[in-house]
Design an enzyme around this catalytic site. Structure first.
Site, PDB file in Angstrom:
ATOM      1  N   ASP A 110       0.802  -1.234   0.000  1.00  0.00           N
ATOM      2  CA  ASP A 110       0.000   0.000   0.000  1.00  0.00           C
ATOM      3  C   ASP A 110       0.833   1.282   0.000  1.00  0.00           C
ATOM      4  O   ASP A 110       0.303   2.355  -0.262  1.00  0.00           O
ATOM      5  CB  ASP A 110      -0.927   0.026   1.223  1.00  0.00           C
ATOM      6  CG  ASP A 110      -1.959  -1.075   1.179  1.00  0.00           C
ATOM      7  OD1 ASP A 110      -2.164  -1.639   0.093  1.00  0.00           O
ATOM      8  OD2 ASP A 110      -2.554  -1.371   2.231  1.00  0.00           O
ATOM      9  N   ARG A 128      -0.522  -8.906  -4.334  1.00  0.00           N
ATOM     10  CA  ARG A 128       0.371  -9.214  -3.219  1.00  0.00           C
ATOM     11  C   ARG A 128       1.170 -10.498  -3.411  1.00  0.00           C
ATOM     12  O   ARG A 128       2.144 -10.732  -2.716  1.00  0.00           O
ATOM     13  CB  ARG A 128      -0.482  -9.376  -1.958  1.00  0.00           C
ATOM     14  CG  ARG A 128      -0.360  -8.220  -1.052  1.00  0.00           C
ATOM     15  CD  ARG A 128      -1.248  -8.231   0.119  1.00  0.00           C
ATOM     16  NE  ARG A 128      -1.451  -9.439   0.858  1.00  0.00           N
ATOM     17  CZ  ARG A 128      -2.382  -9.537   1.822  1.00  0.00           C
ATOM     18  NH1 ARG A 128      -3.146  -8.511   2.104  1.00  0.00           N
ATOM     19  NH2 ARG A 128      -2.535 -10.647   2.493  1.00  0.00           N
TER      20      ARG A 128
END
Ligand code: F6P
Length: 342
Positions: A127, A275
């Protein structure tokens, strides 16, 4: 020294690059001994760990995930959780901890450091929302994966005259959406930091249509909300740190576009794909630099600090600076994305 290594929070490409660098320099240069604490803070509370030898730090540079496992377990949520961590740190006869994690994991590290546990943090998250560092490792990989997806979706959107809404991760910070939107040439990028009404979005797509562009790519971060409604309606559950599990905004955006403009719309949720898998070269290098800096900081007794990227240099910064607030997208960067809207 005897050093414990742990990875906490959501996994992230580059974790193994950091682990490898800490272990290899620790063993080869400082003659350190390592134990790997399994599944983040959970492992330190339940004494779930493995001895790590030099061979464990080999052949892992390119691997996604974390060889140590991870969890979002928060010692503050468990009865006597912090006491267990302090007791087990002593029981394992550790001299220091290297904690690799995001805002939540590093927040726990800061509390433990205040309780005199000697530790060093490494900022991890796709993030990119950790303060005091220009970048966390994992972000570059997530942006690359999202950009490749946008490129692929572009050609199919154009062929079918469709609007494709691409939903990416980012609860409070729209870094992935903004960077992938710029790199992929998105027609609108919607992020939690910037408020848009449904009409604003419709307007932009309509403007494209008047220029003969009958397809659009909208990139939306999962934490975005329209002025008219709140993501609070979309909460499914919260984790140990009070983070809400989001999802569904992409569908909302696609439905509004289809309904109001009568263009066929589709939504693609990239989610955990961002991810998983191998880290980019950039993240392998950043992870390696962070790992080397972290083990050097342990030996210089620069505790209560984390590694941070400032320009091209990795420097130590106080953990408290890193976790004091979530780093959100700056106006200048978002303005660049905006030039290409509509
Ligand atoms: O690592 C942070 C993050 O990528 C957020 O953007 C996202 O909301 C969250 O992970 C989801 O992770 P999980 O499904 O593991 O809780």
């Amino acid at each position: 020294m005897k050093i414990g290594l742990l990875t906490g929070g959501g996994d992230c490409p580059g974790l193994n690059a950091v682990i490898r660098a800490v272990g290899r320099k620790g063993i080869d240069y400082y003659n350190d001994k390592f134990i790997g604490i399994k599944h983040g803070w959970a492992g330190l509370m339940s004494l779930d760990y493995v001895d790590l030898e030099r061979k464990n730090f080999s052949g892992i540079l390119h691997l996604g995930g974390t060889i140590l496992g991870s969890s979002r377990t928060n010692p503050a949520k468990e009865e006597g959780g912090f006491d267990k961590v302090l007791k087990n740190f002593k029981e394992l006869e550790l001299d220091a901890l290297v904690v690799i994690g995001g805002n939540d994991t590093l927040g726990v590290a800061l509390k433990l450091s205040d309780k005199s546990i000697p530790l060093v943090g490494v900022p991890k998250t796709i993030d990119n929302d950790i303060s005091a560092t220009d970048m966390s490792f994992g972000f570059d990989t997530a942006v690359s994966v999202a950009t490749e997806a946008i490129d692929r979706l572009h050609t199919t959107a154009e062929s079918h005259h469709r609007c494709i809404v691409v939903e990416v991760m980012g609860r409070h910070a729209g870094w992935i959406a903004t960077h992938a939107g710029i790199a992929g040439g998105a027609d609108i990028v919607l992020i939690p930091e910037e408020s848009f009404s449904i009409d604003d979005v419709i307007d932009k797509i309509q403007r494209r249509m008047t220029r003969g562009k009958f397809f659009s790519i909208v990139v939306v971060a999962e934490g975005f909300q329209f002025k008219e409604n709140s993501w609070k309606d979309r909460i499914r559950e919260t984790d140990d740190f009070g983070n809400v599990r989001l999802g569904g905004v992409g569908e909302l955006v696609a439905n509004e576009i289809e309904k109001r403009l009568n263009i066929e719309s589709r939504v693609v949720v990239l989610g955990h794909v961002l991810r998983g898998g191998v880290p980019t070269a950039f993240d392998r290098i950043l992870g390696t630099k962070y790992g080397i800096a972290a083990i050097d900081m342990v030996h210089k007794e620069q505790f209560g600090m984390m590694t941070a990227l400032r320009g091209t240099k990795v420097v130590p910064v106080p953990l408290v600076e890193g976790v004091k607030e979530s780093k959100t997208v700056d106006k200048e960067t978002y303005e660049i994305a905006k030039v290409f809207f509509g």
